[in-house]
Every structure is written in C-alpha cells, then in structure tokens.
Scaffold this motif. Sequence first.
Motif, PDB file in Angstrom:
ATOM      1  N   ASN A  21      11.695  17.550 -12.819  1.00  0.00           N
ATOM      2  CA  ASN A  21      12.487  17.408 -11.593  1.00  0.00           C
ATOM      3  C   ASN A  21      11.883  18.164 -10.411  1.00  0.00           C
ATOM      4  OD1 ASN A  21      13.046  20.052 -12.229  1.00  0.00           O
ATOM      5  ND2 ASN A  21      15.205  19.703 -12.753  1.00  0.00           N
ATOM      6  N   ASN A  22      10.748  18.817 -10.624  1.00  0.00           N
ATOM      7  CA  ASN A  22      10.103  19.562  -9.539  1.00  0.00           C
ATOM      8  C   ASN A  22       8.651  19.122  -9.345  1.00  0.00           C
ATOM      9  OD1 ASN A  22       9.181  20.599 -11.949  1.00  0.00           O
ATOM     10  ND2 ASN A  22       9.177  22.723 -11.268  1.00  0.00           N
ATOM     11  N   LEU A  23       8.406  17.846  -9.623  1.00  0.00           N
ATOM     12  CA  LEU A  23       7.074  17.265  -9.456  1.00  0.00           C
ATOM     13  C   LEU A  23       7.120  16.163  -8.406  1.00  0.00           C
ATOM     14  CD1 LEU A  23       4.074  16.895 -10.524  1.00  0.00           C
ATOM     15  CD2 LEU A  23       5.010  15.110 -11.991  1.00  0.00           C
ATOM     16  N   GLU A  24       6.149  16.161  -7.501  1.00  0.00           N
ATOM     17  CA  GLU A  24       6.049  15.093  -6.504  1.00  0.00           C
ATOM     18  C   GLU A  24       4.619  14.574  -6.474  1.00  0.00           C
ATOM     19  OE1 GLU A  24       6.752  14.176  -1.720  1.00  0.00           O
ATOM     20  OE2 GLU A  24       7.786  15.841  -2.711  1.00  0.00           O
ATOM     21  N   VAL A  25       4.485  13.258  -6.418  1.00  0.00           N
ATOM     22  CA  VAL A  25       3.176  12.612  -6.342  1.00  0.00           C
ATOM     23  C   VAL A  25       2.956  12.111  -4.922  1.00  0.00           C
ATOM     24  CG1 VAL A  25       1.679  10.790  -7.234  1.00  0.00           C
ATOM     25  CG2 VAL A  25       3.343  11.888  -8.760  1.00  0.00           C
ATOM     26  N   VAL A  26       1.830  12.485  -4.335  1.00  0.00           N
ATOM     27  CA  VAL A  26       1.459  11.997  -3.010  1.00  0.00           C
ATOM     28  C   VAL A  26       0.430  10.886  -3.210  1.00  0.00           C
ATOM     29  CG1 VAL A  26       0.486  12.595  -0.764  1.00  0.00           C
ATOM     30  CG2 VAL A  26       1.862  14.272  -2.018  1.00  0.00           C
ATOM     31  N   PRO A  27       0.766   9.649  -2.886  1.00  0.00           N
ATOM     32  CA  PRO A  27      -0.111   8.521  -3.225  1.00  0.00           C
ATOM     33  C   PRO A  27      -1.280   8.322  -2.270  1.00  0.00           C
ATOM     34  CG  PRO A  27       1.851   7.711  -2.145  1.00  0.00           C
ATOM     35  CD  PRO A  27       2.053   9.195  -2.317  1.00  0.00           C
ATOM     36  N   LEU A  28      -2.402   7.907  -2.832  1.00  0.00           N
ATOM     37  CA  LEU A  28      -3.507   7.402  -2.039  1.00  0.00           C
ATOM     38  C   LEU A  28      -3.207   5.952  -1.695  1.00  0.00           C
ATOM     39  CD1 LEU A  28      -4.874   9.695  -4.026  1.00  0.00           C
ATOM     40  CD2 LEU A  28      -6.986   8.792  -3.061  1.00  0.00           C
ATOM     41  N   THR A  29      -4.073   5.329  -0.914  1.00  0.00           N
ATOM     42  CA  THR A  29      -3.946   3.914  -0.577  1.00  0.00           C
ATOM     43  C   THR A  29      -5.148   3.167  -1.136  1.00  0.00           C
ATOM     44  OG1 THR A  29      -2.775   4.441   1.470  1.00  0.00           O
ATOM     45  CG2 THR A  29      -3.752   2.250   1.311  1.00  0.00           C
ATOM     46  N   LEU A  30      -4.884   2.004  -1.734  1.00  0.00           N
ATOM     47  CA  LEU A  30      -5.931   1.181  -2.335  1.00  0.00           C
ATOM     48  C   LEU A  30      -6.108  -0.094  -1.520  1.00  0.00           C
ATOM     49  CD1 LEU A  30      -4.693   1.472  -6.041  1.00  0.00           C
ATOM     50  CD2 LEU A  30      -6.222   3.032  -4.805  1.00  0.00           C
ATOM     51  N   GLN A  31      -7.351  -0.548  -1.419  1.00  0.00           N
ATOM     52  CA  GLN A  31      -7.605  -1.729  -0.596  1.00  0.00           C
ATOM     53  C   GLN A  31      -8.698  -2.605  -1.191  1.00  0.00           C
ATOM     54  OE1 GLN A  31      -8.635  -0.840   3.468  1.00  0.00           O
ATOM     55  NE2 GLN A  31      -8.889  -3.003   4.045  1.00  0.00           N
ATOM     56  N   TYR A  35      -5.893  -6.971   1.055  1.00  0.00           N
ATOM     57  CA  TYR A  35      -4.870  -6.537   0.104  1.00  0.00           C
ATOM     58  C   TYR A  35      -4.817  -5.014   0.103  1.00  0.00           C
ATOM     59  CZ  TYR A  35      -2.403  -5.978  -4.370  1.00  0.00           C
ATOM     60  OH  TYR A  35      -1.500  -5.629  -5.351  1.00  0.00           O
ATOM     61  N   ILE A  36      -3.716  -4.442   0.575  1.00  0.00           N
ATOM     62  CA  ILE A  36      -3.575  -2.995   0.703  1.00  0.00           C
ATOM     63  C   ILE A  36      -2.260  -2.568   0.052  1.00  0.00           C
ATOM     64  CG2 ILE A  36      -3.453  -1.056   2.306  1.00  0.00           C
ATOM     65  CD1 ILE A  36      -4.887  -2.779   4.364  1.00  0.00           C
ATOM     66  N   ILE A  37      -2.341  -1.591  -0.864  1.00  0.00           N
ATOM     67  CA  ILE A  37      -1.149  -1.118  -1.564  1.00  0.00           C
ATOM     68  C   ILE A  37      -1.197   0.398  -1.729  1.00  0.00           C
ATOM     69  CG2 ILE A  37      -0.752  -3.256  -2.859  1.00  0.00           C
ATOM     70  CD1 ILE A  37      -2.060  -1.847  -5.278  1.00  0.00           C
ATOM     71  N   PRO A  38      -0.031   1.035  -1.858  1.00  0.00           N
ATOM     72  CA  PRO A  38      -0.018   2.465  -2.190  1.00  0.00           C
ATOM     73  C   PRO A  38      -0.266   2.639  -3.686  1.00  0.00           C
ATOM     74  CG  PRO A  38       2.219   1.655  -1.994  1.00  0.00           C
ATOM     75  CD  PRO A  38       1.321   0.511  -1.600  1.00  0.00           C
ATOM     76  N   ASP A  39      -0.898   3.723  -4.046  1.00  0.00           N
ATOM     77  CA  ASP A  39      -1.134   4.021  -5.458  1.00  0.00           C
ATOM     78  C   ASP A  39       0.082   4.776  -5.991  1.00  0.00           C
ATOM     79  OD1 ASP A  39      -2.160   4.558  -7.942  1.00  0.00           O
ATOM     80  OD2 ASP A  39      -3.631   6.041  -7.258  1.00  0.00           O
ATOM     81  N   ASP A  40       1.137   4.035  -6.258  1.00  0.00           N
ATOM     82  CA  ASP A  40       2.378   4.672  -6.675  1.00  0.00           C
ATOM     83  C   ASP A  40       2.851   4.133  -8.020  1.00  0.00           C
ATOM     84  OD1 ASP A  40       3.390   2.143  -6.093  1.00  0.00           O
ATOM     85  OD2 ASP A  40       4.354   2.761  -4.229  1.00  0.00           O
ATOM     86  N   GLU A  41       4.120   4.362  -8.338  1.00  0.00           N
ATOM     87  CA  GLU A  41       4.653   3.971  -9.643  1.00  0.00           C
ATOM     88  C   GLU A  41       4.708   2.459  -9.835  1.00  0.00           C
ATOM     89  OE1 GLU A  41       8.139   4.364  -6.816  1.00  0.00           O
ATOM     90  OE2 GLU A  41       6.315   5.515  -7.289  1.00  0.00           O
ATOM     91  N   ASN A  42       4.531   1.693  -8.775  1.00  0.00           N
ATOM     92  CA  ASN A  42       4.552   0.234  -8.874  1.00  0.00           C
ATOM     93  C   ASN A  42       3.166  -0.364  -9.107  1.00  0.00           C
ATOM     94  OD1 ASN A  42       7.401  -0.009  -8.303  1.00  0.00           O
ATOM     95  ND2 ASN A  42       6.914   0.491  -6.174  1.00  0.00           N
ATOM     96  N   PHE A  43       2.157   0.483  -9.226  1.00  0.00           N
ATOM     97  CA  PHE A  43       0.805  -0.013  -9.416  1.00  0.00           C
ATOM     98  C   PHE A  43       0.705  -0.839 -10.700  1.00  0.00           C
ATOM     99  CE2 PHE A  43      -3.410   0.638 -11.402  1.00  0.00           C
ATOM    100  CZ  PHE A  43      -4.198  -0.015 -10.455  1.00  0.00           C
ATOM    101  N   ASN A  44       0.100  -2.031 -10.588  1.00  0.00           N
ATOM    102  CA  ASN A  44      -0.097  -2.934 -11.719  1.00  0.00           C
ATOM    103  C   ASN A  44      -1.587  -2.999 -12.028  1.00  0.00           C
ATOM    104  OD1 ASN A  44      -0.620  -5.361 -13.263  1.00  0.00           O
ATOM    105  ND2 ASN A  44       1.443  -6.072 -12.722  1.00  0.00           N
ATOM    106  N   GLN A  45      -2.000  -2.320 -13.081  1.00  0.00           N
ATOM    107  CA  GLN A  45      -3.424  -2.217 -13.390  1.00  0.00           C
ATOM    108  C   GLN A  45      -4.058  -3.568 -13.672  1.00  0.00           C
ATOM    109  OE1 GLN A  45      -5.276  -0.626 -17.235  1.00  0.00           O
ATOM    110  NE2 GLN A  45      -5.498   1.159 -15.891  1.00  0.00           N
ATOM    111  N   ASP A  46      -3.404  -4.396 -14.477  1.00  0.00           N
ATOM    112  CA  ASP A  46      -3.979  -5.694 -14.828  1.00  0.00           C
ATOM    113  C   ASP A  46      -4.210  -6.559 -13.589  1.00  0.00           C
ATOM    114  OD1 ASP A  46      -4.028  -5.179 -17.580  1.00  0.00           O
ATOM    115  OD2 ASP A  46      -1.949  -5.809 -17.809  1.00  0.00           O
ATOM    116  N   ASP A  47      -3.222  -6.581 -12.715  1.00  0.00           N
ATOM    117  CA  ASP A  47      -3.341  -7.380 -11.493  1.00  0.00           C
ATOM    118  C   ASP A  47      -4.442  -6.842 -10.589  1.00  0.00           C
ATOM    119  OD1 ASP A  47      -2.181  -9.378  -9.463  1.00  0.00           O
ATOM    120  OD2 ASP A  47      -2.072  -7.488  -8.366  1.00  0.00           O
ATOM    121  N   PHE A  48      -4.517  -5.518 -10.454  1.00  0.00           N
ATOM    122  CA  PHE A  48      -5.504  -4.925  -9.554  1.00  0.00           C
ATOM    123  C   PHE A  48      -6.928  -5.171 -10.067  1.00  0.00           C
ATOM    124  CE2 PHE A  48      -7.906  -1.511  -7.479  1.00  0.00           C
ATOM    125  CZ  PHE A  48      -7.471  -1.658  -6.167  1.00  0.00           C
ATOM    126  N   VAL A  49      -7.132  -5.014 -11.366  1.00  0.00           N
ATOM    127  CA  VAL A  49      -8.454  -5.268 -11.941  1.00  0.00           C
ATOM    128  C   VAL A  49      -8.842  -6.727 -11.769  1.00  0.00           C
ATOM    129  CG1 VAL A  49      -9.753  -5.377 -14.113  1.00  0.00           C
ATOM    130  CG2 VAL A  49      -8.395  -3.349 -13.570  1.00  0.00           C
TER     131      VAL A  49
END
Length: 286
Positions: A21-31, A35-49
């Motif tokens: 409960n005391n952890l925060e992730v600061v996302p990078l941006t992927l492009q 096609y530009i997306i944040p590198d967050d919990e919604n990242f889909n590895q199969d789709d991105f590859v």
Amino acid sequence: MSYKIVVDSCCDLTADMKKWNNLEVVPLTLQIGDYIIPDDENFNQDDFVKRMLESDVLAKSACPSPQAFADACEGDYDDVYIVTITSKLSGCYNSAVQGTELYKSEHNDNKNIHVFNSLATSGTEILIAKKVKALADSGASFNEIVETVEDYITEHSRLYFCLESFDILKGNGRLFNLAANVIETLRVKVIGRAENGKIAIAGKDLTVKRTLIKLSHLIAKDTEGADLSNKKCIITHVCCEDKAQTIKELIVENTNFTEDNITVLRASGLNTLYAANKGTLIAFEY
C-alpha cells in the motif's frame, strides 16, 4: 517512521509487490510510430511484441518527467525511496533527481528522499525495492537504509540477459562496448551482463541450450561460497515462458538457489521493448 517506495515502470512487479500500500509506479512511455502508450498495468506484452515485429519503425521509449517523480513524492510519509533503471540506459534517474529537487523547492516538510540508481533494470529493481522494504520494516533509519542499499546494488546484486535480437538496443544506441562483430553474427547467442550500469558481453555460444547452461555456470561462479538460502533470483521474459522455466531449472541444477526462491515473470513494457521477442533477463542477489 512512515515510508514510501517509488519505482519506474522498468521494475517488473511481483504478485506481493502489487499488494503493497506504499508503492507507486511512475510509468515510462512506449512508442511504435504513431502508436503511443504508457507503460502501466494495462500493458499487453503479446500485442506490443506483435506490433514491434510487424512494424518497420523502430520502437522507442521516453522517460517520465521530473514533475511525475515530484508528484510521486507527495503524501504523508517521512521517507521516500525512489528506484530507477540505470542512468546509462535512460534519463529516468536524472529525471527522478530533478523531481526530488522540484518537490523540495515547493514543500517545506523536511521529508527525506533518496534516488537509487539501480545500475541495471527489471528484476534488479525488484530486489532493491524488496531490500528497502525489509530494512524499513525492521526499523532501520533512513541513512542506514540508503547506505546499506547503495552497497547492496554494487556488491550484492547482478543482472544477466539473453536476447534473441539486439535490434532495438542497437538502433537506440544502447549497445556501448558490445562487440559489433558478435552482434552481427546471427548464429552466435550472446549472454549480456550489466556492468557499472552499462552493457557488456559475459559469454556466448552457438546454440540457445548451451548458452543457457553457460549462463547458469556464470551465476554459480558469481555466487560461489555465498549463503543463498534466503536469496532471491528473478527471471523476466518476453513471450517465452518455456525458455524462462528452462533457465530456472538450470539455475536450480547448477547453483545453490532453491526453486522456491526463484520467481518467473513477464517483462514490463520498457523491458519488453529492449529485450525484444524471446528475450530473458535474470537478476539475483548474493
């Protein structure tokens, strides 16, 4: 003393870390092109590859802004510990340092903040974050934690990687002292290693199987004489669960790491981008 741990999205979160409960992730941006997306919990590895393999445009990334790290320092905490990917591969570390300065210029709360340069990525960031948490939960002071973890980064952790493609690293100027003739020889499989935050060659062979065996022997040599009973090893992979499991089996067979202390994870977005399809990263403490 209350504390918070902040990591960039190069840190591949384990199941237990997602419950902190005391952890925060600061996302990078992927492009990839448009096609530009944040590198967050919604990242889909199969789709991105799939997009990377189908695109004739080189995939790229952008680090978070200093403001993003400044915002992550907010909250009712006495101490904030930030962990970033190596400063030699990304601007995240410098951005985090600037972010802490920005936060301090806007607040007068005497909050303790330290930015750890992991000198690596992926599983190494996991190990650092877990080390910080263990020390903080034990009651160690801010200064004790900073001193112990800085030593831990340089003297008690290591990262290896085995990649099927170096195109993204090469195209984005991240190869440093990797021998070009080795990289261009497609029949040679290379074991890379993080050294002082940069990439170096640790070994090579003609087949994947022999390369992975050699990798396990390198880990055995690094950890020779060390008590590994409570030490962790993190294997992250890009669309190659079977390969990651093979590495786990070889590590158990050839080192003193136990199966229970080895975790296999899918890589986050940034690590997926640079490790590319079928790439693996192996971090461990000793």
